[in-house]
Design an enzyme around this catalytic site. Structure first.
Site, PDB file in Angstrom:
ATOM      1  N   CYS A  99      -4.733   2.086  -7.855  1.00  0.00           N
ATOM      2  CA  CYS A  99      -5.026   0.656  -8.001  1.00  0.00           C
ATOM      3  C   CYS A  99      -6.506   0.290  -7.965  1.00  0.00           C
ATOM      4  CB  CYS A  99      -4.251  -0.126  -6.944  1.00  0.00           C
ATOM      5  SG  CYS A  99      -2.489  -0.091  -7.275  1.00  0.00           S
TER       6      CYS A  99
ATOM      7  N   ARG B  41       0.855  -1.189   0.000  1.00  0.00           N
ATOM      8  CA  ARG B  41       0.000   0.000   0.000  1.00  0.00           C
ATOM      9  C   ARG B  41       0.889   1.236   0.000  1.00  0.00           C
ATOM     10  NH1 ARG B  41      -2.403  -1.141   5.591  1.00  0.00           N
ATOM     11  NH2 ARG B  41      -0.364  -2.171   5.639  1.00  0.00           N
TER      12      ARG B  41
ATOM     13  N   GLY C 178     -15.892   6.690   4.447  1.00  0.00           N
ATOM     14  CA  GLY C 178     -15.227   7.934   4.041  1.00  0.00           C
ATOM     15  C   GLY C 178     -15.792   8.476   2.744  1.00  0.00           C
TER      16      GLY C 178
END
Ligand code: UDX
Ligand code: UDX
Length: 437
Positions: free
Chosen positions: A264, A155, A257
């Site tokens: 990605c 990540r 959120g």
């Protein structure tokens, strides 16, 4: 110790290259972008990634890590070739494979001795076989190479940690020799437990898409549950917390959120949708994850418009956070892009602030004011929108902010501000799926 060449020095290539040199291998990172290589050779890291500079410096100084724009020479010098070039979204959502195939061409023209060819870029299922066929068409001795699919799960923002301490390593190959070569490279990470999955090339390629799409689906699901919570007076944090206590669900990736972004998830969902379509299969779940995410980004802009009674004209709004998530300067597919454009479309005025991503966002949107200090950015504004979950936003001095703002409107799309404080200080605020105080 292996001699390794990494082709493509982006997030994946640079972090994997640094990590593999940290494991004690001799690694050459190459890139078509000569400036990038010159910067790296002069010690400048072209991407923001916590901890990466230190790993690169250590291995560069110990002659384990090198940077070169001579791809041909680098291939000849190495026994393992890692493909880590971009696979951006192409027509009808399919991954654009042109960079990968031009690299394959360069590899097949420089097979001076046996090579293990390993793909780390995210590539559609079946690409491995296509690469093998392309090289076989070019070479007489088919034994001169083995092929491996070794997808990357790092990540942004925690890439170095994710590479050095991965949950798992996936090695897709039909060749026992190639499998052994990859095990030797990753040996330092599994002194006591072995996270390596050995499978077929196609299965390894599928694991990458299946994992990314499932994580994206999980986020879209919790976002939609959060939206329903708002109508029903339930609190998403308690819901997510209790859901996450069930080991079958896990508490990871249950943060509601403004919708996911990044290089990605959005493109991998579209790629998987077109792969399934090409196989006459519809993937309703994957489609839903993508549609729900687009809706979520839109819903955030509607929340802001509602807070301003449907009139943003000449209202000055501080947008805090531009990166698609914290700890990266990457703004690719960031929900902040949608928010900025909607405010501008409604003739609002933007004061933008991000700890590190201002320059990257300026490349996309340059007709707004960028600030290098939060309190400067919120001075005299009518409202504030939090778009990225930076730590420094979690401890904002809301009292000071209230005293220097003109208005009192706050939209917290990451649920990081204290609702008690917001209501005590008389802010008119909204967030995602919380019961307002
Ligand atoms: C890439 C892919 O985009 C992603 O799909 C995959 O999951 C991981 O690898 P990233 O590392 O973020 O992600 O890509 P990017 O930052 O675009 O870097 C790719 C690098 O390859 C660039 O530095 C580019 O200059 C280089 N490149 C591209 C080459 O060296 N040769 C080429 O032919 C094309
Ligand atoms: C992702 C995958 O996590 C990684 O394994 C893969 O190799 C590349 O793609 P990345 O895109 O860097 O990594 O970011 P990630 O941490 O997954 O976040 C993606 C987006 O989802 C961000 O916009 C983030 O803010 C959002 N997100 C993440 C949520 O909205 N809620 C969550 O609970 C988690």
């Amino acid at each position: 110790m292996k001699n390794i060449t990494i082709i493509g020095t982006g997030y994946v290539g640079l972090v994997a290259g640094a990590g593999m040199s940290e494991f004690g291998n001799k690694v050459i990172c190459t890139d078509i972008d000569k400036n990038k290589i010159d910067e790296l050779n002069s010690g400048k890291i072209p991407i923001y990634e916590p901890g990466l500079e230190e790993v690169i410096k250590r291995n560069f100084e110990n002659n384990r890590l090198f940077f070169s724009s001579d791809i041909e020479e680098s291939i000849k010098k190495s026994e393992v070739i890692v493909i880590a070039v971009g696979t951006p979204q192409g027509e009808n959502g399919m991954a654009d494979m042109s960079f990968v195939y031009s690299v394959v061409e360069a590899i097949s023209n420089n097979l001076n001795n046996h090579k293990t060819i390993c793909t780390k870029s995210t590539v559609p299922i079946g690409t491995g076989q296509t690469i093998i066929n392309k090289i076989n068409d070019k070479v007489k001795d088919r034994k001169i190479f083995d092929y491996v699919s070794n997808p990357e799960f790092l990540r942004e923002g925690s890439a170095v940690k994710d590479f050095l301490w991965p949950d798992r390593v996936v090695i897709g190959t039909e060749s026992q020799e190639a499998y052994q070569v990859m095990c030797d490279i990753y040996r330092p990470i599994y002194i006591n437990k072995n996270p390596i999955t050995h499978t077929s090339v196609e299965t390894a390629e599928m694991i990458k898409y299946a994992s990314n799409s499932f994580l994206a689906l999980k986020i879209s699901y919790i976002n939609e549950i959060a939206n329903l919570c708002e109508s029903l007076g339930a609190d998403i944090h308690d819901v997510a917390n209790a859901m996450g206590q069930d080991g079958r669900i896990s508490d990871k990736f249950l943060h509601p959120g403004p919708g996911f972004g990044g290089s990605c998830f959005p493109k991998d969902l579209e790629a998987l949708l077109s792969i399934s379509k090409n196989n006459d299969l519809t993937m309703e779940t994957v489609k839903a994850a993508s549609v729900a995410n687009k809706n979520q980004k839109k819903r955030m802009t509607e929340k802001l418009i509602n807070l301003f009674d449907n009139n943003l004209k000449n209202r000055k709004i501080a947008v805090l956070g531009l990166a698609f998530k914290a700890n990266t300067d990457d703004v690719r597919e960031s929900a902040a892009i949608d928010m900025l454009n909607v405010i501008l479309d409604h003739k609002g005025i933007v004061n933008a602030y991000d700890p590190i991503a201002n320059d990257e966002m300026y490349k996309i949107i340059n007709d707004i004011e960028y600030h290098n200090d939060i309190y400067e950015a919120v001075e005299d504004v009518d409202g504030i929108v939090i778009m990225t979950e930076w730590n420094e936003f979690r401890s904002l001095d809301l009292k000071r902010i209230k005293s220097i703002m003109r208005g009192n409107i706050v939209l917290d799309t990451r649920n990081i501000l204290s609702m008690d404080q917001l209501s005590e200080l008389g802010f008119v605020y909204d967030n995602v799926g919380r019961i307002k105080k």
